[in-house]
Every structure is written in structure tokens, then in C-alpha cells.
Design an enzyme around this catalytic site. Structure first.
Site, PDB file in Angstrom:
ATOM      1  N   HIS A 113       0.878  -1.169   0.000  1.00 21.45           N
ATOM      2  CA  HIS A 113       0.000   0.000   0.000  1.00 21.45           C
ATOM      3  C   HIS A 113       0.924   1.231   0.000  1.00 21.45           C
ATOM      4  O   HIS A 113       2.018   1.169   0.563  1.00 21.45           O
ATOM      5  CB  HIS A 113      -0.831  -0.038   1.280  1.00 21.45           C
ATOM      6  CG  HIS A 113      -1.896   0.997   1.392  1.00 21.45           C
ATOM      7  ND1 HIS A 113      -1.638   2.289   1.779  1.00 21.45           N
ATOM      8  CD2 HIS A 113      -3.224   0.936   1.173  1.00 21.45           C
ATOM      9  CE1 HIS A 113      -2.772   2.967   1.799  1.00 21.45           C
ATOM     10  NE2 HIS A 113      -3.755   2.176   1.437  1.00 21.45           N
ATOM     11  N   ASP A 144       3.147  -4.188   7.740  1.00 20.68           N
ATOM     12  CA  ASP A 144       1.875  -3.488   7.601  1.00 20.68           C
ATOM     13  C   ASP A 144       0.767  -4.507   7.891  1.00 20.68           C
ATOM     14  O   ASP A 144       0.492  -5.389   7.085  1.00 20.68           O
ATOM     15  CB  ASP A 144       1.768  -2.941   6.168  1.00 20.68           C
ATOM     16  CG  ASP A 144       0.429  -2.279   5.898  1.00 20.68           C
ATOM     17  OD1 ASP A 144      -0.501  -2.424   6.721  1.00 20.68           O
ATOM     18  OD2 ASP A 144       0.308  -1.630   4.838  1.00 20.68           O
ATOM     19  N   GLN A 193      -4.374  -5.123   7.001  1.00 20.26           N
ATOM     20  CA  GLN A 193      -5.342  -6.122   6.524  1.00 20.26           C
ATOM     21  C   GLN A 193      -5.258  -7.440   7.294  1.00 20.26           C
ATOM     22  O   GLN A 193      -6.196  -8.235   7.235  1.00 20.26           O
ATOM     23  CB  GLN A 193      -5.122  -6.401   5.025  1.00 20.26           C
ATOM     24  CG  GLN A 193      -5.338  -5.207   4.119  1.00 20.26           C
ATOM     25  CD  GLN A 193      -6.782  -4.699   4.129  1.00 20.26           C
ATOM     26  OE1 GLN A 193      -7.711  -5.403   4.498  1.00 20.26           O
ATOM     27  NE2 GLN A 193      -6.967  -3.451   3.730  1.00 20.26           N
ATOM     28  N   LYS A 222     -10.555  -0.683  10.311  1.00 20.75           N
ATOM     29  CA  LYS A 222     -10.643  -1.898   9.482  1.00 20.75           C
ATOM     30  C   LYS A 222     -10.951  -3.118  10.338  1.00 20.75           C
ATOM     31  O   LYS A 222     -11.018  -4.240   9.847  1.00 20.75           O
ATOM     32  CB  LYS A 222      -9.329  -2.118   8.724  1.00 20.75           C
ATOM     33  CG  LYS A 222      -9.047  -1.017   7.692  1.00 20.75           C
ATOM     34  CD  LYS A 222      -7.865  -1.377   6.848  1.00 20.75           C
ATOM     35  CE  LYS A 222      -7.283  -0.190   6.119  1.00 20.75           C
ATOM     36  NZ  LYS A 222      -8.066   0.248   4.964  1.00 20.75           N
ATOM     37  N   CYS A 247      -4.802   2.423  -3.678  1.00 14.63           N
ATOM     38  CA  CYS A 247      -3.543   2.938  -3.095  1.00 14.63           C
ATOM     39  C   CYS A 247      -2.395   1.972  -3.320  1.00 14.63           C
ATOM     40  O   CYS A 247      -1.517   1.816  -2.454  1.00 14.63           O
ATOM     41  CB  CYS A 247      -3.694   3.239  -1.598  1.00 14.63           C
ATOM     42  SG  CYS A 247      -4.863   4.535  -1.262  1.00 14.63           S
TER      43      CYS A 247
HETATM   44  N1  PMP Z   1      -1.960  -0.599   4.454  1.00 11.98           N
HETATM   45  C1  PMP Z   1      -2.897  -1.359   3.919  1.00 11.98           C
HETATM   46  C2  PMP Z   1      -2.536  -2.739   3.455  1.00 11.98           C
HETATM   47  C3  PMP Z   1      -4.192  -0.877   3.780  1.00 11.98           C
HETATM   48  O1  PMP Z   1      -5.120  -1.643   3.215  1.00 11.98           O
HETATM   49  C4  PMP Z   1      -4.488   0.430   4.240  1.00 11.98           C
HETATM   50  C5  PMP Z   1      -5.878   1.011   4.110  1.00 11.98           C
HETATM   51  N2  PMP Z   1      -6.420   0.909   2.817  1.00 11.98           N
HETATM   52  C6  PMP Z   1      -3.473   1.184   4.810  1.00 11.98           C
HETATM   53  C7  PMP Z   1      -2.224   0.631   4.916  1.00 11.98           C
HETATM   54  C8  PMP Z   1      -3.695   2.572   5.308  1.00 11.98           C
HETATM   55  O2  PMP Z   1      -4.506   2.560   6.437  1.00 11.98           O
HETATM   56  P1  PMP Z   1      -5.086   3.926   7.040  1.00 11.98           P
HETATM   57  O3  PMP Z   1      -5.740   4.639   5.892  1.00 11.98           O
HETATM   58  O4  PMP Z   1      -6.068   3.474   8.072  1.00 11.98           O
HETATM   59  O5  PMP Z   1      -3.946   4.679   7.597  1.00 11.98           O
END
Ligand code: PMP
Length: 420
Positions: free
Chosen positions: A134, A211, A214, A237, A376
Site C-alpha cells: 500500500h 503493515d 489487513q 478496518k 492505493c
Molecule cells: N496498508 C494497507 C494494506 C491498507 O489496506 C491500508 C488502508 N487501505 C493502509 C495501509 C492505510 O490505512 P489507514 O488509511 O487506516 O492509515
């Protein structure tokens, strides 16, 4: 006509979704006159009544700043805030003093890059990333690399969208200082072998920045068993509110880390000329935090523990297997990433002749919420050779009937956009 499964629980699902759905007020609503099917859980999950109540309860009964006042409300708020820290830490097998509340995964990963890596890395040091990160576990490293003269290198993916560990071995040298890797891709659903990656990282003295945005919501995660140095995740999430998340960091790293923000709440002693920092985790929580959000995050952690992450993971495994079979029946549909045995509850796909945004729009018209775009993860889409994908992502309240509604919507999209 697509046949609708009359008894969803019998085909897919370990969990009693009918009961669980009852805990989520939003799942009772309709969209465009149809009962909502929510399949955008990788973007944000829905919120159970217990979590919503915790937010309201804070404002109705003990709204006060934490760690400061000595009146009853302030003491109650502080106790609840710290109890939430302990609950969230326990969910990942960490101790409370190793868990920093942040605004979410993005802030947590930036805190590692700027609070830890900026001090520890020297020009020429290498950071390994993956093509499926991401942007929040990629862009901070790119920025730091420019500033500090670091070298970013990418661990290649296998044909089916898993990490190529043999190729990773070829990239690991004594210059490798950080491996920044997702635990579960938000596009491909790929679950990465974090424990194995951490073992290999240790051999060359590199740290692993995982990270967990997920993975923590959907799998049993234990930071000790995984052996990672840092793990970032977001409350929204995992059934919690938006605007709050967490960074786990090994205590020895936390002790050495610099805060991103300075001000109230993070100091030990301040003179007109100088200041010293408080111990972690307070050092990294300058200013008034999202108190209600953190407390509600703790309640979300309780809810997940009540159901059990093993059960959540097993439920989603069944659901993904079912969705995999049903989606493959749809003509012109391509699924990206590995087979169901190597992925969590995320399926990204394209439908030949229909743009991903049109797929999502038609699905919305049918009451089915999915996401479309690059999620993203632009480098990953460049690697896949598609500008955008549609993504269905599952959680503990989804069942086979929800998958059937998605499949029905995809046939509707084909009917509208694809000439026979
Ligand atoms: N890493 C991953 C794998 C994600 O799916 C996301 C959210 N789409 C993020 C980071 C970013 O999370 P946040 O927007 O809650 O900071």
C-alpha cells in the site's frame, strides 16, 4: 438467471452471520431500495453497536482529558484509555507499553520511518519493499530514501502474486537494514510468510516493518510468534472507529525512537531552553489523543476476541473459496493474485469489456458495495498491467448469500456493457 443460495450458512461460513449481522445497525439499511451487501471491508469495516455505544458512553458519562486531571471524570477516562491499550496490545500478543496509539496505519508507518529509521539508517543502506505495498508502506520509505541517500529495492513477486522468497534471499546483504512488507495485500489478498521473512531478516541484522492493516483484523496475529520489529494497523478496518490505530514496536526500538510531534503529554521535564521526553508510549502521543476512539478500539478488540480470530479467519477462508468458484463462472472475469489457500478475504478482479468503476457503479445500484480503482497500490497495478481493478473484500458478517448478490450484480454489469 443466477440461482440464489437459499441457505447461505450451509454452503459457506463457520460463523453465525445472521446473529452477527444483527450486531451491526448499518447492515439493516437499504441502498437504492435493496438490502445493503457490504463488501468493501478492506477499505473500512462496519461498526457493531457495542463500539458505537462506547463512543456515546464516553461523551455522555466521562468526557475528560487523559493523564492530566485528578478529578473523577479524568481518572475514569484515563483508566478506560489505558485499559483499551492493554486490550489492543493483548490482541496481538504484545504488552501495553509496546503499543502506541496513532491515527492509523499510515501514521504508524510514518512514525517508524521518521522516528526510528531516520536515526538508524546511513547513506547507502538498503530498504527492501515489495511491489504489493500500500502507498503508506512505500511512500514514507521513498521520502526517507531521498533524504538520507538510502537505496530501495523491491522483492519480486511470483507469477501468482506471492513473494518470491528465493529472490529475496538474493537481495539480502549486510546493507539491508529494513524489510518493509505487508502481512496481507489489500489488492491480491496474499498473506505473506512474515515469520520466515523475520527469521531471514535477523540473519543479516535487518528489522521487519510489517503493515498489518489487513491482517490484524482478519487473522490471529502474535507479534512474538512472528518475530517482527514493528507492526502497524488501523481500528477502522477491525470494527473500530476511524481516526485511531496503533503501532506495535519492540521495546528496545521504542526506547530509542524520536517522536514525530512534540508538545503536551509527551515530555518528562521542560525548561524554557530544553525538554526531555517521557517514556514510551506516551512519548509518541503528543497532544490530546482520540480518547473516545481509542476506548472504542478496545471494545472492537473485545468483540473480535469474543468471536475469535481463528473463527473469523476460517469463516473468510470458506467464503473466499465459495466466492472464487462463483466468480470464475462469470464470463470474462479475471481474478488477480494467488489461489484461495494463500489469501485472506480479498478478491480483486476485472471484467472484460466493463471498466472497474462501472462494475462498482452497477453493483452499487444493486445494493452491493465494492471498491474500484488502484486501491492505493499503483505500482502493483502497473505490475499487473491494469489501471484499475474491482475489489470485493469480506468480513465476519458476510455470507454466501452476499457473494451470490455480487455475482448477480456482475451479470447485470455484463448485460449493460458487453454486447452479446
Ligand atoms: N496498508 C494497507 C494494506 C491498507 O489496506 C491500508 C488502508 N487501505 C493502509 C495501509 C492505510 O490505512 P489507514 O488509511 O487506516 O492509515
Amino acid at each position: 438467471m443466477v440461482e440464489i443460495n437459499k441457505n447461505p450458512g450451509a454452503i459457506a461460513g463457520v460463523l453465525d452471520t445472521a446473529r452477527i449481522k444483527g450486531d451491526f445497525p448499518i447492515l439493516q439499511r437499504t441502498v437504492h431500495g435493496k438490502p445493503l451487501v457490504y463488501l468493501d471491508n478492506a477499505a473500512t469495516s462496519q461498526t457493531p453497536t457495542a463500539v458505537i455505544r462506547a463512543l456515546v458512553d464516553y461523551y455522555e458519562r466521562y468526557n475528560a482529558n487523559v493523564h492530566r486531571g485528578i478529578h473523577t471524570l479524568a481518572e475514569e477516562a484515563t483508566a478506560a484509555y489505558e485499559a483499551a491499550r492493554a486490550k489492543v496490545a493483548a490482541l496481538i500478543g504484545a504488552s501495553p507499553d509496546e503499543l502506541v496509539f496513532t491515527r492509523g496505519t499510515t501514521e504508524a508507518l510514518n512514525l517508524v520511518a521518521y522516528g526510528w529509521a531516520r536515526q538508524h539508517l546511513r547513506p547507502g543502506d538498503e530498504v527492501l519493499v515489495t511491489p504489493m505495498e500500500h502507498h503508506s508502506n512505500l511512500v514514507p520509505w521513498q521520502r526517507l530514501a531521498r533524504e538520507r541517500g538510502l537505496r530501495l529495492r523491491a522483492i519480486p513477486l511470483t507469477e501468482d502474486g506471492r513473494l518470491d522468497l528465493a529472490a529475496m534471499d538474493g537481495l539480502l546483504t549486510e546493507r539491508t537494514r529494513v524489510i518493509a512488507v505487508t502481512h496481507m495485500s489489500n489488492v491480491l489478498g496474499t498473506v505473506t510468510p512474515l515469520a520466515e521473512i523475520a527469521r531471514r531478516a535477523r540473519e543479516v541484522g535487518a528489522v521487519v516493518v510489517a503493515d498489518g492493516a489487513q491482517s490484524v483484523p482478519h487473522l490471529p496475529v502474535n507479534v512474538r510468534a512472528l518475530g517482527v520489529d514493528f507492526l502497524a494497523f488501523s481500528a477502522h478496518k477491525m470494527l473500530g472507529p476511524t481516526g485511531v490505530g496503533a503501532l506495535y514496536a519492540r521495546r528496545e526500538w521504542l526506547e530509542e525512537m524520536e517522536p514525530l510531534l512534540a508538545g503536551g503529554g509527551m515530555i518528562r521535564r521542560v525548561t524554557l531552553e530544553d525538554a526531555t521526553w517521557a517514556d514510551p508510549p506516551a512519548r509518541f502521543e503528543a497532544g490530546t489523543p482520540d480518547i473516545a476512539g481509542a476506548i472504542a478500539f478496545g471494545v472492537a478488540a473485545d468483540y473480535l476476541r469474543g468471536i475469535g480470530l481463528e473463527a473469523v479467519a476460517a469463516h473468510e477462508r470458506e467464503l473466499v473459496r465459495y466466492a472464487w468458484e462463483r466468480l470464475r463462472e462469470v464470463p470474462g472475469l479475471t481474478i488477480y493474485g494467488p489461489g484461495p489457500e494463500h489469501r485472506g478475504g480479498v478478491i480483486s478482479f476485472t471484467l472484460e469489456g466493463v471498466h472497474a468503476h462501472d462494475v462498482a457503479q452497477v453493483a452499487d445500484g444493486e445494493g452491493v458495495a465494492i471498491r474500484a480503482g488502484h486501491h492505493c497500490a499503483q505500482p502493483l497495478h502497473a505490475h499487473l498491467g491494469v489501471p484499475a481493478t474491482a475489489r470485493a473484500s469480506f468480513y465476519l458478517y458476510n455470507d454466501a448469500g452476499d457473494v451470490d448478490r455480487l455475482v448477480q450484480a456482475l451479470y447485470a454489469a455484463r448485460k449493460l456493457f458487453v454486447r452479446p
